[in-house]
Write an enzyme that holds these catalytic residues in place. Structure first.
Site, PDB file in Angstrom:
ATOM      1  N   HIS A  48     -17.963  -5.320  -3.730  1.00 28.79           N
ATOM      2  CA  HIS A  48     -18.798  -6.292  -3.013  1.00 28.79           C
ATOM      3  C   HIS A  48     -18.151  -6.469  -1.633  1.00 28.79           C
ATOM      4  O   HIS A  48     -17.013  -6.927  -1.525  1.00 28.79           O
ATOM      5  CB  HIS A  48     -18.871  -7.610  -3.778  1.00 28.79           C
ATOM      6  CG  HIS A  48     -19.573  -7.469  -5.092  1.00 28.79           C
ATOM      7  ND1 HIS A  48     -19.082  -8.010  -6.267  1.00 28.79           N
ATOM      8  CD2 HIS A  48     -20.725  -6.832  -5.415  1.00 28.79           C
ATOM      9  CE1 HIS A  48     -19.926  -7.704  -7.254  1.00 28.79           C
ATOM     10  NE2 HIS A  48     -20.927  -6.998  -6.757  1.00 28.79           N
TER      11      HIS A  48
ATOM     12  N   HIS B 295     -12.075  -8.264  -7.350  1.00 28.15           N
ATOM     13  CA  HIS B 295     -13.195  -9.137  -6.969  1.00 28.15           C
ATOM     14  C   HIS B 295     -12.726 -10.543  -6.619  1.00 28.15           C
ATOM     15  O   HIS B 295     -11.666 -10.983  -7.050  1.00 28.15           O
ATOM     16  CB  HIS B 295     -14.202  -9.232  -8.121  1.00 28.15           C
ATOM     17  CG  HIS B 295     -14.992  -7.986  -8.315  1.00 28.15           C
ATOM     18  ND1 HIS B 295     -16.210  -7.771  -7.715  1.00 28.15           N
ATOM     19  CD2 HIS B 295     -14.723  -6.873  -9.021  1.00 28.15           C
ATOM     20  CE1 HIS B 295     -16.664  -6.581  -8.058  1.00 28.15           C
ATOM     21  NE2 HIS B 295     -15.788  -6.008  -8.847  1.00 28.15           N
TER      22      HIS B 295
ATOM     23  N   GLU C 290     -10.610 -10.803 -11.099  1.00 32.70           N
ATOM     24  CA  GLU C 290     -11.531 -11.727 -10.406  1.00 32.70           C
ATOM     25  C   GLU C 290     -10.729 -12.964 -10.025  1.00 32.70           C
ATOM     26  O   GLU C 290     -10.176 -13.623 -10.907  1.00 32.70           O
ATOM     27  CB  GLU C 290     -12.649 -12.088 -11.380  1.00 32.70           C
ATOM     28  CG  GLU C 290     -13.711 -13.011 -10.886  1.00 32.70           C
ATOM     29  CD  GLU C 290     -14.757 -12.288 -10.051  1.00 32.70           C
ATOM     30  OE1 GLU C 290     -14.870 -12.629  -8.858  1.00 32.70           O
ATOM     31  OE2 GLU C 290     -15.449 -11.392 -10.591  1.00 32.70           O
TER      32      GLU C 290
ATOM     33  N   GLU D 211     -16.136  -9.620  -0.410  1.00 36.62           N
ATOM     34  CA  GLU D 211     -15.028 -10.163  -1.221  1.00 36.62           C
ATOM     35  C   GLU D 211     -13.753  -9.537  -0.670  1.00 36.62           C
ATOM     36  O   GLU D 211     -13.369  -8.421  -1.011  1.00 36.62           O
ATOM     37  CB  GLU D 211     -15.277  -9.866  -2.700  1.00 36.62           C
ATOM     38  CG  GLU D 211     -16.574 -10.531  -3.180  1.00 36.62           C
ATOM     39  CD  GLU D 211     -16.912 -10.272  -4.641  1.00 36.62           C
ATOM     40  OE1 GLU D 211     -16.062  -9.760  -5.395  1.00 36.62           O
ATOM     41  OE2 GLU D 211     -18.056 -10.599  -5.038  1.00 36.62           O
TER      42      GLU D 211
END
Lengths: 308, 308
Positions: free
Chosen positions: B19, B113, B173, B22
């Site tokens: 992404h 992430h 994450e 990010e």
């Protein structure tokens, strides 16, 4: 103490979504639009989404930053087919709420913004304006958490932001909130700030006398960019953990300001100043890691409405 | 206790920028690419930016979410001139690090992430996998702050995320961090997680025995959307302040979950579950306000490398 009289402030515009991904203002304006406004009361309020296509795309802007389009030069230049969307929209907003600098302009234009910086509730002014400084003083007296006043001394002709279109202008900037996200705590704080601003206007128009005094303000001094790779222009460091989230805390020479991605600390080398807009998302492309300010006390006179 | 042997884990891919906004993974991968990797050591590490055009644009994706493109169906469908950019890129990454499900695939694919949710360091697994669960257990033992394990039970053929391309896959994450912003504290946490993962692999490959035991994991139960206007589809409420930032704290029936923009509270009506990804920016468009999970203890066997 000096006592200054001003005409009534009857027409107010509250704008949100000037940056389409700063969601507090977007949802607040939509909520205000649903409510029945008392147009015949002492204050007539118009709530408007300033950049609807950017709101729909959840981006700061489509072609160019709308909140840099309101200089006299840009507002007076003719539009062409190749004008960026936001410049065309700026002319529309200037027609609706201005024209900037004219008698027809709304009395107060209040523009709602968010920042990823830990700035709490900040009020941004572009000049020494007794009306908006009194609104700031009122908010400071009514809100228990810090309410910072930021003063950017820019000649009005060169002020590039939407609130410059009103006779008086105020940007309400609240953070930290990620762009593209709406947080209830930030929404509640913005709601309180807007409600108190409208309450002040009601009181002012109905004859309240607002005593003068001193207002603490942070006046813009300069901007600091990230360390960057000279070849690629990419940033090579993040804001140091000791500076991150410490907006408005005095930065002293020798204090760490950046931590490079290879884990080296960069220290501050200038005079003692107050940082703000520390690690604002939208400022990476503007080459600003943070701004620095001086702290001053501004003296303001007692004011009240001028009776006809 | 059972003792399971696995072949050496010699080829590892670390991906960032899957992404594009990010930023922790983006800057970590760029930093890893600058360092000289010891390709002849017991672990060969390749660091790659998964979605460079999205990184350049500082957006989650260009045409479609890259991290939803790695199902068997999407990877086996032929590309056409009208295929979205990310689907074409998914095929490239599958060729470079897979093919998914094959002997040629990298031994571990670790994808980095960020989230705007207050999830701290979370490790996302798509199946019961002794290798990645042991890595999770190792990180939990070495890091003093909470390290949460999230398990999404999806058949591997339907797993849509990049890490599914490796023989073993792990998404790291970390939040809260606004998209488009890099915070040094989050960067440091990600660096620690990646370094410890590589350290574990070195130890595993050189013969360390990792004792079995129990690992606490949050297993996905369901997703909850925001209240929305039935006509416009716009959200009409924000996450309630009592839920905001309280990822992984048990949500009980009657607890407030939303605060509408007209300031009404919406309460939770389901069974007690653990919320996560609370107020993730990218999930507004996916119609997810938060996920809910059950908490379970997973038993894992003792493992070590299989000697030839």
């Amino acid at each position: 103490m000096e006592h200054v009289f001003f005409p009534p402030l009857s027409r107010v515009a509250v704008c949100g979504g000037t940056h389409g991904n700063e969601l507090t203002g977007v949802y607040m304006v939509r909520e205000m639009q649903k409510q029945t406004m008392d147009k015949d009361g002492p204050v007539s309020v118009t709530a408007v989404l300033a950049n609807p296509p950017a709101v729909d795309a959840c981006r700061r802007y489509i072609d160019t930053d709308l909140n840099r389009c309101f200089t006299d030069a840009l507002l007076s230049a003719p539009l062409t087919d190749s004008s960026p969307y936001e410049l065309r929209r700026a002319h529309e907003l200037n027609a609706q709420f201005g024209p900037k600098g004219s008698k027809e302009a709304v009395d107060l234009l209040c523009d709602l913004h968010n920042t990823t910086a830990n700035m709490g509730l900040s009020l941004i002014l572009y000049s020494l304006d007794w009306i908006t400084l009194h609104i700031c003083k009122y908010l400071q007296s009514k809100i228990s958490s810090p309410v910072r006043v930021i003063q950017l001394n820019i000649p009005i002709s060169e002020v590039y932001s939407l609130e410059a279109v009103g006779k008086h202008g105020l940007a309400i900037e609240i953070g930290p909130q990620p762009h593209g996200v709406v947080r209830a705590d930030i929404y509640n704080m913005m709601k309180k700030a807007v409600d108190l601003t409208l309450e002040w206007l009601q009181k002012f128009n109905t004859g309240s006398i607002f005593e003068g005094g001193e207002v603490e303000a942070f006046t813009f001094a300069k901007s600091i960019d990230y360390p960057r790779d000279p070849t690629t222009g990419e940033i090579t460091a993040a804001i140091h953990p000791q500076l991150q989230d410490n907006d408005f805390k005095l930065l002293q020479p020798g204090d760490p300001v950046f931590m490079s991605f290879s884990r080296e600390t960069v220290k501050y080398e200038g005079e003692p100043l107050y940082p703000f807009f520390v690690n604002e998302c939208a400022y990476y492309e503007k080459k600003i890691a943070f701004h620095l300010a001086q702290r001053k006390n501004l003296s303001i006179p007692t004011i009240s409405v001028k009776r006809d």
